[in-house]
Design a protein around this motif. Structure first.
Motif, PDB file in Angstrom:
ATOM      1  N   SER A 167      65.672 -93.524  45.542  1.00 43.22           N
ATOM      2  CA  SER A 167      66.687 -93.245  44.529  1.00 43.22           C
ATOM      3  C   SER A 167      67.763 -94.329  44.579  1.00 43.22           C
ATOM      4  CB  SER A 167      67.290 -91.855  44.744  1.00 43.22           C
ATOM      5  OG  SER A 167      67.913 -91.755  45.998  1.00 43.22           O
ATOM      6  N   PRO A 168      68.419 -94.603  43.443  1.00 44.80           N
ATOM      7  CA  PRO A 168      69.459 -95.634  43.425  1.00 44.80           C
ATOM      8  C   PRO A 168      70.537 -95.347  44.469  1.00 44.80           C
ATOM      9  CG  PRO A 168      68.923 -94.944  41.195  1.00 44.80           C
ATOM     10  CD  PRO A 168      68.227 -93.990  42.112  1.00 44.80           C
ATOM     11  N   ASN A 169      71.055 -96.405  45.062  1.00 39.20           N
ATOM     12  CA  ASN A 169      72.120 -96.231  46.039  1.00 39.20           C
ATOM     13  C   ASN A 169      73.490 -96.140  45.391  1.00 39.20           C
ATOM     14  OD1 ASN A 169      70.015 -98.398  47.615  1.00 39.20           O
ATOM     15  ND2 ASN A 169      70.502 -96.460  48.621  1.00 39.20           N
ATOM     16  N   LEU A 170      73.583 -96.631  44.163  1.00 35.51           N
ATOM     17  CA  LEU A 170      74.835 -96.556  43.405  1.00 35.51           C
ATOM     18  C   LEU A 170      74.465 -96.584  41.924  1.00 35.51           C
ATOM     19  CD1 LEU A 170      77.994 -96.670  43.739  1.00 35.51           C
ATOM     20  CD2 LEU A 170      77.783 -99.137  43.366  1.00 35.51           C
ATOM     21  N   TRP A 171      74.938 -95.593  41.151  1.00 35.89           N
ATOM     22  CA  TRP A 171      74.627 -95.617  39.714  1.00 35.89           C
ATOM     23  C   TRP A 171      75.666 -94.899  38.887  1.00 35.89           C
ATOM     24  CZ3 TRP A 171      71.238 -91.302  37.625  1.00 35.89           C
ATOM     25  CH2 TRP A 171      70.901 -90.354  38.609  1.00 35.89           C
ATOM     26  N   TRP A 172      75.781 -95.381  37.633  1.00 38.93           N
ATOM     27  CA  TRP A 172      76.793 -94.869  36.716  1.00 38.93           C
ATOM     28  C   TRP A 172      76.401 -95.238  35.282  1.00 38.93           C
ATOM     29  CZ3 TRP A 172      77.021 -99.289  39.511  1.00 38.93           C
ATOM     30  CH2 TRP A 172      77.335-100.479  38.846  1.00 38.93           C
ATOM     31  N   PRO A 173      76.906 -94.511  34.283  1.00 40.67           N
ATOM     32  CA  PRO A 173      76.643 -94.842  32.884  1.00 40.67           C
ATOM     33  C   PRO A 173      77.651 -95.867  32.378  1.00 40.67           C
ATOM     34  CG  PRO A 173      77.854 -92.805  32.983  1.00 40.67           C
ATOM     35  CD  PRO A 173      77.656 -93.243  34.410  1.00 40.67           C
ATOM     36  N   ARG A 174      77.324 -96.513  31.291  1.00 41.07           N
ATOM     37  CA  ARG A 174      78.204 -97.545  30.730  1.00 41.07           C
ATOM     38  C   ARG A 174      79.576 -96.990  30.374  1.00 41.07           C
ATOM     39  NH1 ARG A 174      77.318-103.071  30.585  1.00 41.07           N
ATOM     40  NH2 ARG A 174      75.086-103.536  30.687  1.00 41.07           N
ATOM     41  N   ASP A 175      79.655 -95.710  29.973  1.00 42.24           N
ATOM     42  CA  ASP A 175      80.958 -95.154  29.612  1.00 42.24           C
ATOM     43  C   ASP A 175      81.750 -94.668  30.829  1.00 42.24           C
ATOM     44  OD1 ASP A 175      79.707 -92.785  30.311  1.00 42.24           O
ATOM     45  OD2 ASP A 175      79.879 -91.844  28.343  1.00 42.24           O
ATOM     46  N   ARG A 176      81.188 -94.859  32.030  1.00 38.41           N
ATOM     47  CA  ARG A 176      81.869 -94.541  33.299  1.00 38.41           C
ATOM     48  C   ARG A 176      82.235 -93.070  33.422  1.00 38.41           C
ATOM     49  NH1 ARG A 176      86.263 -99.573  33.576  1.00 38.41           N
ATOM     50  NH2 ARG A 176      84.816-101.236  32.969  1.00 38.41           N
ATOM     51  N   ALA A 177      81.462 -92.197  32.814  1.00 37.64           N
ATOM     52  CA  ALA A 177      81.751 -90.767  32.867  1.00 37.64           C
ATOM     53  C   ALA A 177      81.577 -90.198  34.267  1.00 37.64           C
ATOM     54  CB  ALA A 177      80.859 -90.019  31.883  1.00 37.64           C
ATOM     55  N   TRP A 178      80.765 -90.835  35.090  1.00 38.71           N
ATOM     56  CA  TRP A 178      80.519 -90.386  36.455  1.00 38.71           C
ATOM     57  C   TRP A 178      80.006 -91.560  37.288  1.00 38.71           C
ATOM     58  CZ3 TRP A 178      75.425 -91.552  36.692  1.00 38.71           C
ATOM     59  CH2 TRP A 178      74.621 -91.326  35.569  1.00 38.71           C
ATOM     60  N   CYS A 179      79.956 -91.373  38.571  1.00 34.69           N
ATOM     61  CA  CYS A 179      79.396 -92.376  39.464  1.00 34.69           C
ATOM     62  C   CYS A 179      78.760 -91.648  40.641  1.00 34.69           C
ATOM     63  CB  CYS A 179      80.472 -93.340  39.952  1.00 34.69           C
ATOM     64  SG  CYS A 179      79.831 -94.781  40.870  1.00 34.69           S
ATOM     65  N   VAL A 180      77.590 -92.127  41.054  1.00 30.88           N
ATOM     66  CA  VAL A 180      76.811 -91.496  42.123  1.00 30.88           C
ATOM     67  C   VAL A 180      76.567 -92.513  43.228  1.00 30.88           C
ATOM     68  CG1 VAL A 180      74.641 -90.327  42.701  1.00 30.88           C
ATOM     69  CG2 VAL A 180      75.648 -90.035  40.428  1.00 30.88           C
ATOM     70  N   ALA A 181      76.789 -92.123  44.471  1.00 34.25           N
ATOM     71  CA  ALA A 181      76.564 -93.023  45.601  1.00 34.25           C
ATOM     72  C   ALA A 181      75.707 -92.340  46.664  1.00 34.25           C
ATOM     73  CB  ALA A 181      77.893 -93.458  46.216  1.00 34.25           C
ATOM     74  N   THR A 182      74.596 -92.983  47.017  1.00 38.56           N
ATOM     75  CA  THR A 182      73.727 -92.517  48.095  1.00 38.56           C
ATOM     76  C   THR A 182      73.622 -93.645  49.111  1.00 38.56           C
ATOM     77  OG1 THR A 182      72.433 -91.195  46.517  1.00 38.56           O
ATOM     78  CG2 THR A 182      71.452 -91.589  48.672  1.00 38.56           C
ATOM     79  N   ASP A 183      74.477 -93.629  50.111  1.00 40.69           N
ATOM     80  CA  ASP A 183      74.474 -94.701  51.104  1.00 40.69           C
ATOM     81  C   ASP A 183      73.216 -94.631  51.961  1.00 40.69           C
ATOM     82  OD1 ASP A 183      76.271 -96.848  52.498  1.00 40.69           O
ATOM     83  OD2 ASP A 183      75.422 -95.631  54.126  1.00 40.69           O
ATOM     84  N   VAL A 184      72.742 -95.785  52.388  1.00 39.80           N
ATOM     85  CA  VAL A 184      71.469 -95.865  53.113  1.00 39.80           C
ATOM     86  C   VAL A 184      71.491 -95.119  54.445  1.00 39.80           C
ATOM     87  CG1 VAL A 184      70.826 -98.021  52.012  1.00 39.80           C
ATOM     88  CG2 VAL A 184      72.111 -98.088  54.151  1.00 39.80           C
TER      89      VAL A 184
END
Length: 219
Positions: A167-184
């Motif tokens: 899964s992505p370690n860092l992801w967000w939409p262009r409108d910056r509505a949210w941000c998700v972080a999964t550190d290794v």
């Protein structure tokens, strides 16, 4: 209905890092807790707990583990605080496919740009194409990709002709509505977004979240 990884096109690599500047400029230092992973400014933050996977192959919530062990449960709990000697530890650094499949549609519904999301993959993955510009945060560097929210289901190692999901370690939409972080190194994923998103995640089947704050410690 969530789609399987086989039905989803992987995101494509991009070298224009301008869409990540806001994160580079607003995350905290290496020892700043959750703020080291996520930018400030969101209305709410949650911690998504990666489930334990017993030997029978099913996934188990931390709350279930704590109930069985009779140990104290609170939002900053570590898995080892509630686990018994026979409990299998959660996955670190990646969300299991069923959890990611449950998460993607909730996130997609909470952005105006669900078809335009950015995905950072840690440059240290051996299969990752790290030639080119890198998004640099205080403790990690990421290769950047773009695609629809569901493309998070299709990131991973395809180098040997077999798909090993990551899964992505860092992801967000262009409108910056949210941000998700999964550190290794962590067995929890952290999400910043609206209060409505936090409420939806708390009630979503297949996902276990607890409230979080930017200054919460990690690990």
């Amino acid at each position: 209905m969530a789609r399987s990884p086989d039905e989803v096109q992987p995101p494509h690599r991009i070298e224009d890092l301008s869409s990540a500047r806001w994160i580079e400029e607003s995350v905290g230092g290496f020892d700043s807790g959750v703020h080291a992973l996520l930018p400030s400014g969101f209305e709410a933050y949650v911690r998504l707990l990666h489930p334990s996977e017993p030997s029978d192959g099913r996934f188990e919530r931390w709350a279930e583990v704590a109930q069985r062990s009779g140990r104290a449960w609170h939002p900053l709990v570590r898995f080892e605080d509630v686990a018994g000697p026979d409990d299998e530890p959660p996955w670190r650094g990646s969300l299991p496919e069923p959890v990611l499949a449950a998460l993607c549609p909730v996130l997609a519904a909470e952005t105006g740009t669900p078809r335009q999301c950015l995905f950072g993959l840690w440059e240290g993955w051996g299969w990752c194409d790290d030639n080119g510009p890198i998004v640099q945060l205080s403790g990690r560097a990421y290769v950047l990709y773009e695609g629809p929210a569901e493309a998070a289901m299709a990131t991973g190692d395809r180098s040997a002709g077999v798909f090993f999901p990551q899964s992505p370690n860092l992801w967000w939409p262009r409108d910056r509505a949210w941000c998700v972080a999964t550190d290794v190194d962590l067995d929890s994923t952290y999400i910043g977004g609206s209060a409505r998103l936090a409420e939806r995640l708390a009630g979503a089947p297949g996902i276990e979240v607890v409230p979080a704050a930017l200054d919460d410690r990690l690990g």
